[in-house]
Design an enzyme around this catalytic site. Structure first.
Site, PDB file in Angstrom:
ATOM      1  N   LYS A  81       0.855  -1.195   0.000  1.00 44.03           N
ATOM      2  CA  LYS A  81       0.000   0.000   0.000  1.00 44.03           C
ATOM      3  C   LYS A  81       0.888   1.241   0.000  1.00 44.03           C
ATOM      4  O   LYS A  81       1.902   1.284   0.704  1.00 44.03           O
ATOM      5  CB  LYS A  81      -0.897  -0.044   1.244  1.00 44.03           C
ATOM      6  CG  LYS A  81      -1.980   1.019   1.301  1.00 44.03           C
ATOM      7  CD  LYS A  81      -2.815   0.849   2.581  1.00 44.03           C
ATOM      8  CE  LYS A  81      -3.944   1.858   2.690  1.00 44.03           C
ATOM      9  NZ  LYS A  81      -4.726   1.685   3.942  1.00 44.03           N
ATOM     10  N   SER A 136      -9.625   1.745   3.062  1.00 50.41           N
ATOM     11  CA  SER A 136      -8.752   2.504   2.186  1.00 50.41           C
ATOM     12  C   SER A 136      -7.741   1.637   1.427  1.00 50.41           C
ATOM     13  O   SER A 136      -7.170   2.103   0.451  1.00 50.41           O
ATOM     14  CB  SER A 136      -7.999   3.553   2.994  1.00 50.41           C
ATOM     15  OG  SER A 136      -7.132   2.925   3.923  1.00 50.41           O
ATOM     16  N   SER A 182      -9.684  -0.541   7.287  1.00 44.56           N
ATOM     17  CA  SER A 182      -9.121  -0.324   5.957  1.00 44.56           C
ATOM     18  C   SER A 182      -8.426  -1.523   5.320  1.00 44.56           C
ATOM     19  O   SER A 182      -8.080  -1.479   4.144  1.00 44.56           O
ATOM     20  CB  SER A 182      -8.133   0.845   5.983  1.00 44.56           C
ATOM     21  OG  SER A 182      -8.827   2.065   5.903  1.00 44.56           O
TER      22      SER A 182
END
Lengths: 482, 493, 110
Positions: B80, B155, B179
């Protein structure tokens, strides 16, 4: 109406740890800009702080030296405000639970001793440095600014007093005592000129004898003890004049301008600061057990107050003690070294507070920058005691040693200052003086003892001070008896 | 199965060790898959072909000597983009960090490299991990491989989409309020948030420091275990890093759930949860009962306040964490006459609307006069949430609920109303407040053929029991590593 | 078994909130237009009404939690670690000059 001042002092002390407060960057002063930096102290994305254990130990030492209570559990908070020299735009500091609180420091000023209450001692990190370019270096006229983050993250201890000080002289005495204390603890260089120790003062006035507090003004940017005293004297006068003229005192921060000798208002912000303190989520609480605290207490060195009374017990007068203590650890240290070697304390104290201090001031150097050692002082004192040097010559030798001419024995020989104590060696010079002063010689022979002093002086003169006056005097006395 | 990109980590690792597959071939299959899917998915912000190939070649050289460097040897991994990578652009999905090249690797990234992983690239996310759909990315949204008109969740939507699509075998995500788990649920993959402190946060661009935690996204529970064992461990660079023992979790996988006490959270089993999700979760609970677990219903009364507390605590921390983006030392700068003006303009231009909202929300919650009523009160509610969990775990070993109240929603359907987006996190937030581990396991498809995730929660440091239940859920659901339609063409099925 | 539908208000209770959004934006140092301030102010009002639910719970005698796990005394020894190169430190700066980060002049004193 007569007013009295109410003064509180905030002291920032940079700790002399090897590494910074929350990262491993070197914490020393004077490196090239932005060479002692890393992701943590530059506030790079993703970096996290980890507290320096030694800094925590040292703030506990400071707290104990200031007779504070040590919190069993305290924590760091974030103090949020934007300023370009602060990489994260928050400072890791402490808020409602500082490591140390409710302490006391006793000072001597205005001819009496005062107990200054310490509100709190807390741990935080220093900011970077901002240099203003153009406009003569003044902030408001600058063309742009440059940032150096070497100082960012250096451990900073803030010591906050209660408003217990009443005069600029007391404020100065307090500041000097705090400096002496952290120097004795060995936790900071405490150099005002390098900014490793900084004082801010809060000053308000109130009608004499009343208990209420007036609007306080924060005064910053005092870079010496003298400027602290001057700035406070000025600010008290300014506020007195304002109040007498019926003007209002505003809550503000004023900067001391050393060359102009005035304080000036700097900040015209719409809002008073709203720091939005909240517990620093990147750090866990600090727990200091009674056992740990007591172990740190056991390890405390002798504090200035104790040292001062010990010096006094050696027979030194208060003025000498004050000078010995004022020069940080250096003067007191060399004094103690010589005494420990066996020298006479009073003689050494006279030299250190006299010639040595005068030399340092004249040459604008620190004792550590001169070659003088405690061993030198001891050697010099022995030369005097043995009668090889007069007290006058000893002072000249001392200056020679300070100037790097060598050890006392070498300087004494090189400068031809060894005292002539040998009666045989002095006979020629004495006869010469008597031959040159027939009248006085006659009075001597007539038994007029009062003339001996004059003749001794003449002998000293032609021997350039090297004759031992005691020996000369006894030879002349013998001649008088005939 | 035609493409090595569709192997699980366990299968690929075995094939690599056996010499049936090279790291270079595996990487190529992964990159080919990305080539096939990225135009539609936009799972990645950066694909680093050069470094990835070099790492794969290095892995093959080691394999040629009959050795491996670690459990992820030669495995293509996505990270990420809120975890910093030395020399590789890291933006956290924000324009304020466009072009930013970090000088160091996050500790979790270092751990991946040490374990032999081949880092394929950096995945898309909601800006600074603030969001539940990746629509808040400063570089455009990602799409869901199961329906490219829908969000992948967020996210960590890019990481979840990449793993679902096979453009990474596993991925790292970060989870502040769900997330990792929510996008994993919406993309039909496994997503696990470890106990707070188990994985170092050093190098994770902070959103809310007391809630953030890095964790694995994978296609199977076993792969999640493998990845967690690599990235978990004490880190002296993170003062909140756990200092106790780090056990191995692999043995949990085969232990079953006989005798375990499973609590169904009352408050997360009713209003606001889609009927398909509820019924899928109900069957999973039934199958756990069949496998020998004792089922009970457990009420966590403070749960309904957890979301409110979260939306004060997280923005408050974020308002300070994001203060460092000021145009001075790195990232975007918009000129101004003074440094104050420059910073104010840089932040206005660099932060997207959701990040701006949260910074302002947090600033307000901390400001003079409001701290006690908002931030201070939220912290006390956090204590109550933790107390509720503690009490619940006196009677059960794990708690279960849906991961997300709904399956993947359509792109753009919730962006106009921030509060409706916040409600998406209602099931996942409590574990973040408690600092406790939690995992989402895909269990079924809804009527629209969108994946449904089942959430298991355990007490802090309860990873072993968490994985026991997760492995059973995986077996019992019959999910069997189902692949999204987008990649079925590449399957040769 | 288990997942029953719970009735009653959960996420729809709201309270009135006052917020000086321009002040908050200045504190956060974000330059926003009047229009943006107005819009965000309205959105925050809605969110805060929901967030204000935390005020409903009695919390007398409840300690705030700022860290999820009970840890204390996480320190590092006072050891120097080599800093990063200055070129690296400055490489991402929008503007630098002679080893320093360069910024426009400042309005405020420290």
């Amino acid at each position: 109406m007569e007013y009295e001042a109410v003064i509180g002092i905030e002291t920032h002390v940079e700790l002399a740890t090897d590494s910074k407060m929350f990262c491993g960057c070197p914490a020393h002063f004077g490196a090239d800009p932005n060479t002692n930096v890393c992701p943590v102290c530059l506030g790079l994305p993703g970096a996290l702080p980890v507290p320096n254990e030694k800094a925590i130990e040292w703030i506990v030492m400071i707290g104990l030296a200031l007779e504070c209570e040590i919190a069993h559990r305290s924590q760091f908070h974030r103090k949020n405000y934007f300023y370009a020299d602060q990489p994260k735009n928050y400072q890791i500091s402490q808020f409602d639970v500082p490591v140390c609180s409710a302490g006391m420091l006793e000072i001597e000023a205005d001819g009496r001793s005062t107990r200054v209450r310490i509100n709190r001692v807390h741990m935080e990190e220093d900011t970077g440095k901002m240099i203003h370019i153009g406009g003569g270096g003044r902030i408001k006229d600058a063309d742009h600014s440059l940032l150096d983050f070497n100082r960012s993250g250096i451990p900073l201890v803030e010591i906050v007093t209660e408003p217990d000080l009443a005069t600029p002289q007391q404020a100065r005495a307090y500041a000097q005592e705090v400096q002496a204390t952290v120097l004795a603890l060995g936790v900071s260089d405490a150099k005002l000129e390098e900014g490793s120790m900084r004082f801010d003062a809060n000053v308000s006035l109130r009608p004499k004898g009343t208990g209420r507090l007036g609007t306080k003004v924060e005064v910053k940017n005092m870079n010496s003890f003298r400027s602290l005293e001057r700035a406070l004297t000025y600010e008290i006068e300014r506020q007195t004049a304002a109040l007498e003229a019926g003007e209002q005192i505003y809550l503000e921060t004023r900067h001391w301008d050393e060359s102009a000798g005035v304080t000036g208002g700097m900040r015209s912000k719409e809002e008073s600061s709203d720091y939005r303190y909240f517990p620093e989520p990147d750090l866990v609480p600090i727990e200091i057990t009674d056992t740990r605290r007591d172990a740190i207490r056991q390890g405390l060195p002798e504090l200035p107050a104790a040292r001062r009374s010990r010096f006094a017990s050696l027979g030194l007068d208060p003025a000498s003690v004050a000078v010995l203590m004022s020069g940080g650890l250096e003067l007191a240290g060399i004094f103690e070294g010589a005494c420990e070697a066996g020298a006479d304390p009073k003689t050494i104290a006279n030299w250190v507070t006299g010639e040595v201090t005068a030399f340092l001031r004249r040459e604008s150097v620190q004792l550590g920058e001169t070659p003088l050692t405690a061993e030198h002082l001891f050697e010099l004192e022995r030369l005097c005691a043995a009668g090889d040097l007069s007290s006058t010559a000893a002072k000249q030798v001392l200056v020679g040693v300070l100037a790097g001419e060598g050890s006392p024995a070498i300087v004494a020989r090189a400068r031809d200052l060894i005292q002539i104590s040998d009666a045989g060696a002095l006979a020629t010079q004495i006869d010469q003086v008597l031959a040159d002063h027939p009248e006085e010689y006659q009075r001597l022979r007539d038994g007029d003892a009062k003339i001996i002093g004059y003749l001794v002086g003449q002998v000293m003169q032609i021997t350039a001070g090297r004759a031992d006056p005691k020996v000369v005097s006894s030879i002349l006395a013998e001649k008088a008896r005939g | 199965m035609s493409s090595p990109a569709d192997l699980t980590l366990a299968e690929a690792a075995a094939a690599l060790r056996a010499g049936a597959l090279s790291a270079r071939e595996l990487l190529q299959a992964t990159l080919d898959r990305a080539l096939l899917t990225e135009a539609e998915l936009h799972a990645f912000l950066t694909i680093d072909h050069e470094r990835a190939r070099a790492a794969a070649d290095a892995a093959d050289e080691v394999l040629a000597r009959g050795e491996t460097t670690g459990p992820l040897h030669g495995i293509p991994v996505a990270v990420k983009d809120n975890m910093v990578t030395a020399g590789v652009e890291t933006t956290a999905g924000s324009q304020i960090l466009a072009g930013y090249i970090p000088p160091y690797d996050a500790t979790a990234v270092t751990a991946l490299k040490r374990a032999g992983a081949v880092i394929v690239g950096k995945t898309n996310l909601d800006e600074f991990a603030m969001g539940s759909s990746t629509e808040n990315s400063g570089y455009g949204p990602s799409a869901n491989p199961w329906d490219t008109g829908r969000v992948p969740g967020g996210s960590s939507g890019g990481s979840a989409a990449a793993v679902a699509a096979g453009s990474a075998m596993i991925a790292l995500g970060s989870d502040t309020g769900g997330s990792i788990r929510q996008p994993a649920a919406l993309c039909g993959v496994v997503g696990m948030k470890p106990t707070y402190g188990l994985v170092s946060r050093y190098g994770l661009i902070a959103f809310a420091s007391s809630l953030d935690q890095i964790g694995p996204i994978s296609r199977t529970v076993e792969d999640a275990v493998t990845t967690l064992e690599v990235i978990a461990g004490h880190d002296p660079l993170d003062a909140t890093s756990y200092r106790g023992e780090y056990p191995q979790y692999r043995s949990s996988l085969e232990r079953g759930v006989a005798g375990l006490r499973v609590g169904v959270v009352t408050e997360l089993a009713g209003e606001g949860i889609s009927p398909d999700v509820l019924s899928a979760c109900r069957s999973v609970v039934d199958s756990l009962a069949e496998a020998g677990a004792t089922i009970s219903e457990v009420s966590l009364p403070s749960m309904e306040y957890a979301l409110s507390a979260y939306y004060l605590i997280a923005p408050a921390e974020c308002s300070a964490n994001l203060a460092r983006f000021d145009g001075v030392r790195y990232g975007l700068r918009v000129e101004g006459a003074t440094v104050e003006e420059m910073t104010a303009r840089t932040r206005a231009a660099g932060f997207g609307p959701e990040v701006t909202r949260r910074i302002l929300l947090g600033t307000y919650a901390l400001s003079a006069g409001y701290y006690d009523a908002f931030y201070g009160q939220a912290q006390k509610v956090r204590t109550l949430v933790i107390q509720d969990f503690t009490k619940a775990y006196e009677g059960v070993d794990v708690l279960v609920s849906p991961t997300s109240p709904m399956t993947a929603f359509e792109l753009g359907s919730r962006t106009e109303d921030p509060l409706s987006m916040y409600l998406v996190d209602v099931c996942t937030i409590p574990s973040n407040l408690a600092g406790a581990p939690s995992i989402s396991v895909p269990v079924a498809l809804d009527v629209a053929s969108l994946p449904i995730g089942f959430q298991i929660m355990a007490p802090a440091l309860g990873e072993e029991v968490l994985f026991r239940v997760a492995a059973e859920v995986e077996r019992a659901s019959g999910w069997n590593d189902r692949r999204p339609p987008l990649v079925e063409a590449d399957h040769g099925v | 078994m288990a997942f029953r539908v719970r009735s009653g208000p959960i996420y729809n209770r709201r309270m009135a909130i006052d917020i000086d959004i321009a002040y908050v934006a200045r504190l956060a140092r974000i330059e926003l237009s009047e229009e943006e301030l107005e819009r965000i102010g309205r959105q925050l009002g809605g969110i805060l009404e929901h967030a204000a639910l935390v005020q409903e719970l009695p919390t007398d005698g409840i300690e705030p939690t700022s860290h999820p796990l009970p840890m204390v005394n996480s320190f590092r020894p006072d050891q120097v670690i080599p800093p990063i190169e200055r070129e690296t430190a400055l490489s991402q700066a929008p503007e630098s000059e002679e080893g320093y980060f360069r910024v426009p002049p400042t309005l405020e004193a420290e």
